[in-house]
Design a protein around this motif. Structure first.
Motif: not given
Length: 316
Positions: A260-269, A271-277
């Motif tokens: 679950m923690v790995d899944k949340v970390n992947k989503k956050d990653k 999301k941060r990439k989309e925000m940068r774009l």
């Protein structure tokens, strides 16, 4: 002011002194420097050894909780003989190095048998008039009998760990029975499960024990008892444990929680990439409105031709 540890009275007008007075003053400076260099470093070294011993014990208390008071010290024959030859009061030195905590000295039966064999060979090689006090092997054996608890052969584990034998390598085959017993006791469980401090002067045995985690080593530098700092194997083993604790939240996280923690970390990653774009697109749009034209991106400069003024003109 002070100069070279002397009061300002020694820094009087040197120009008015004659040659004899200058020589006396120079000798005084040399004597003071000799006294300072020959006396103070010894106390500094003693303080440094005590500080290093405290740090080593603190390392084992924090990372190897089974190495705690009362300490168990396993002495081998080479260490006992060296202490007899250098007239080292072992009990006092051990107590001081271990911060006056309780401890017990141990010796294996094979070590006593080895010392007995060496003592007999020593007596056979000397004359009949020689005193028993001249035989350090006999004195070392007697110290083991009087001051140490004896570990019998049936209490010593056998060598059945292939990984341990592979680490030690060729030195393992050259061990005497006494060294082999000490090695098996100190490496039982892979990380010194029985919590023994090993005191030895045998370089081969010490090198083999340094390759195993959490095996503290004592040795004698002439008449000085030294507790070695933790080996690289102990430090790397501790680092691996700490990394495992960080990855599993101190060992309290289950496999499902980890997923679950790995899944949340992947989503956050993502999301941060989309925000940068999105931020990059906004900056590009703002630049077009303010400056006009395309978005200013840094382009690599292309190689241009040579300066025509620096070129020679062609001859007709």
């Amino acid at each position: 002011t002070m100069r070279h540890g002397l009061p300002s009275a020694f820094s009087i007008q040197r120009r008015s002194l004659h040659t004899g007075q200058k020589l006396k003053l120079k000798r005084a400076f040399l004597l003071v420097n000799y006294f300072r260099d020959s006396h103070f470093p010894a106390s500094t070294m003693r303080h440094g050894r005590a500080k290093a011993s405290r740090r080593t014990l603190q390392f084992y208390r924090l990372n190897a909780p089974h190495l705690k008071s009362p300490y168990k010290l396993l002495l081998d024959g080479t260490f006992l003989v060296s202490s007899i030859r250098n007239k080292v009061p072992l009990y006092e030195r051990f107590a001081k190095t271990l911060q006056h905590e309780d401890f017990t000295c141990y010796v294996t039966r094979s070590t006593l048998e080895e010392l007995e064999t060496l003592s007999k060979s020593k007596n056979n090689s000397t004359t009949a008039d020689s005193d028993e006090n001249d035989n350090p092997f006999a004195q070392a054996r007697q110290y083991g009998l009087d001051e140490c608890e004896i570990i019998e052969n049936d209490r010593i584990p056998s060598t059945n760990n292939g990984d341990t034998t592979k680490r030690v390598g060729k030195a393992f085959k050259n061990f005497s029975q006494a060294s082999l017993d000490i090695f098996n006791i100190a490496t039982e469980g892979g990380n010194n499960r029985k919590a023994y401090f090993v005191a030895t002067q045998d370089d081969a045995l010490a090198d083999a024990l340094r390759g195993m985690p959490y095996v503290p080593l004592f040795r004698l530098g002439r008449a000085v008892l030294l507790l070695e700092s933790p080996s690289s194997a102990s430090r790397s083993y501790t680092g691996n444990i700490e990394q495992t604790k960080l990855a599993s939240a101190g060992g309290l996280m289950t496999a499902e929680e980890r997923k679950m923690v790995d899944k949340v970390n992947k989503k956050d990653k993502l999301k941060r990439k989309e925000m940068r774009l999105e931020e990059q697109k906004k900056m590009e749009k703002r630049s077009r409105h303010e400056i006009g034209g395309g978005f200013n991106t840094r382009r690599k400069k292309k190689a241009k031709g040579p300066n025509p003024l620096s070129c020679k003109s062609k001859k007709g």
